[in-house]
Design an enzyme around this catalytic site. Sequence first.
Site, PDB file in Angstrom:
ATOM      1  CD  GLN A  83      -2.954  -1.127   2.277  1.00 59.76           C
ATOM      2  OE1 GLN A  83      -2.709  -1.727   3.310  1.00 59.76           O
ATOM      3  NE2 GLN A  83      -4.069  -0.431   2.122  1.00 59.76           N
ATOM      4  NE  ARG A 114      -0.184  -4.686  11.952  1.00 61.33           N
ATOM      5  CZ  ARG A 114      -1.231  -4.832  11.127  1.00 61.33           C
ATOM      6  NH1 ARG A 114      -2.061  -3.832  10.906  1.00 61.33           N
ATOM      7  NH2 ARG A 114      -1.449  -5.988  10.533  1.00 61.33           N
ATOM      8  CG  HIS A 128      -1.075  -6.107   5.310  1.00 61.81           C
ATOM      9  ND1 HIS A 128      -1.203  -5.452   6.514  1.00 61.81           N
ATOM     10  CD2 HIS A 128      -2.176  -5.783   4.596  1.00 61.81           C
ATOM     11  CE1 HIS A 128      -2.339  -4.748   6.523  1.00 61.81           C
ATOM     12  NE2 HIS A 128      -2.947  -4.930   5.357  1.00 61.81           N
ATOM     13  CD  GLU A 155      -7.944  -6.827   8.180  1.00 61.10           C
ATOM     14  OE1 GLU A 155      -8.305  -6.883   6.995  1.00 61.10           O
ATOM     15  OE2 GLU A 155      -8.201  -5.856   8.910  1.00 61.10           O
ATOM     16  CG  ASN A 214      -6.413  -4.992  11.914  1.00 65.17           C
ATOM     17  OD1 ASN A 214      -5.626  -4.723  12.825  1.00 65.17           O
ATOM     18  ND2 ASN A 214      -6.025  -5.351  10.705  1.00 65.17           N
ATOM     19  CE1 TYR A 247     -10.086   0.476   9.278  1.00 65.22           C
ATOM     20  CE2 TYR A 247      -9.658  -1.858   9.610  1.00 65.22           C
ATOM     21  CZ  TYR A 247      -9.198  -0.585   9.319  1.00 65.22           C
ATOM     22  OH  TYR A 247      -7.870  -0.378   9.071  1.00 65.22           O
ATOM     23  CD  GLU A 253      -5.098  -2.611   9.492  1.00 60.05           C
ATOM     24  OE1 GLU A 253      -6.190  -2.322   8.948  1.00 60.05           O
ATOM     25  OE2 GLU A 253      -4.283  -3.406   9.004  1.00 60.05           O
ATOM     26  CD1 TRP A 256      -6.030   2.209   7.324  1.00 53.36           C
ATOM     27  CD2 TRP A 256      -4.289   0.883   7.812  1.00 53.36           C
ATOM     28  NE1 TRP A 256      -5.474   1.803   6.136  1.00 53.36           N
ATOM     29  CE2 TRP A 256      -4.413   0.996   6.405  1.00 53.36           C
ATOM     30  CE3 TRP A 256      -3.247   0.113   8.348  1.00 53.36           C
ATOM     31  CZ2 TRP A 256      -3.525   0.339   5.533  1.00 53.36           C
ATOM     32  CZ3 TRP A 256      -2.395  -0.531   7.476  1.00 53.36           C
ATOM     33  CH2 TRP A 256      -2.539  -0.415   6.084  1.00 53.36           C
ATOM     34  CD  GLU A 269      -8.431   0.670   1.620  1.00 53.09           C
ATOM     35  OE1 GLU A 269      -7.447   0.909   2.339  1.00 53.09           O
ATOM     36  OE2 GLU A 269      -9.161  -0.313   1.788  1.00 53.09           O
TER      37      GLU A 269
END
Length: 431
Positions: A12, A69, A113, A158, A282, A284, A342, A382, A389
């Site tokens: 990313q 991280r 990742h 993840e 993580n 969201y 995150e 994050w 993205e």
Amino acid sequence: MFLWGTATAAYQIEGAVAEDGRGPSVWDTFAHEPGRVRDGHTGDVACDHYHRWAEDVELMAAAGVNAYRFSVAWSRVLPAGRGAVNGRGLDFYDRLVDGLCAKGIAPALTLFHWDLPQALEDEGGWLNRDTSGYFAEYAGIVAERLADRVKLWITLNEPFVHMVYGYGLGTHAPGRTLFLEALPVAHHQLLGHGLAVQALRAAGAGQVLITNNCTPVWAASDSPEDTAAADAYDILHNRLFNDPILTGKYPDMSAFGIGEMPGVRPGDLETIAQPLDGLGINYYNPTRIAAPSTDLLPFDDAGVTGYPTTAFGWPVVPDGLRELLTGLRARYPGLPPIYITENGCSYDGLDDRFRIDYLAGHLDALRRAQDEGVDVRGYFAWSLLDNFEWAEGYHQRFGLVHVDFATQARTPKASYHWFRRMILKRMISEH
Ligand code: GBH
């Protein structure tokens, strides 16, 4: 000391995809296939962090974080995924780690990742059990070089998202559409995690974690049908990846028509369930689930309504973080310390009051979870920078620092300055 940090991932931000001997990963391949990523964006240049890492470390130092991280691109270290080691790839992370340590920033290194070396994908990727062993070899090689300076080691990021988006639905690399046939990808990633834990311990790595993205699951109503559907979703999203690690058993998958998890051999679960020094989470948003309207899956995503949404359209529910953490503590008696690896949101603009409110709300929820007895040891926003993205390309901006992708100019947003003041206050008050 509580860890306050920001998080990123190799594909990313790094760019420099053909430099210093890096081999291609599944994301290079995928992003270059027409129609895969919005507007044909790729990570070829991204934030050019490979060349600008020192400036990015400066930005973190000025923000006052004590941890960072990042992830290592497997194909920089092993261009073909296994076999010959590319020293120049390791040198990059060596420089970065030294640069962080020189500023008093603890490196938290994620080994995977989502950017599997393409050469391994050509042999079946995570559908191939051998990938688990190759992952452990790679983990050992990185740890031999960096274990003396890296504080936290995170095996996988993840694995749920990688299985579902990468192999189930095909919206992420490697773009396979296997639906539930993707399940071996869960087991092989988890086995790879367990074998990597062994390799990391053997190389003297300090704290070892895995990062799961978890979601509180809300039933759309208290009808038995909606409740059963919510339980099934909780199994697929949360328990399939937490139970084997924390209890040494897979959850009951019968709601998915699955009796035994495919591909599990004697001894695998013992390998997977080795003790960890922490669990990375993580978070969201929560998920709202209703009874299925088709016979494809035993649930429907009913969508969370009635909350503000981010630029990505994701609902903002800070208390979901408290609910998630207290729920994990209730479910797993031996829950290791938690690190929020995150948390953040997509939002456009430098004057990002919206992001400040998002982060502040989630930090309040974190505090409430701690008050309810959850042992939380770190929080990573994050992200440090606006970045690539995934399937959205450069359209979703998650950074505390704005990146002008035409010039690579970095400009701290209001949230960056807020984050700096918040860390300073907390560090003083917690002394
Ligand atoms: C993480 O994945 C990744 O680790 C990171 O690389 C990425 O940049 C970051 O998050 C931001 O995307 O449809 O409203 O229910 C996050 C995984 C999967 C979390 C989709 C939110 C659905 C929101 N995400 N999920 S919603």
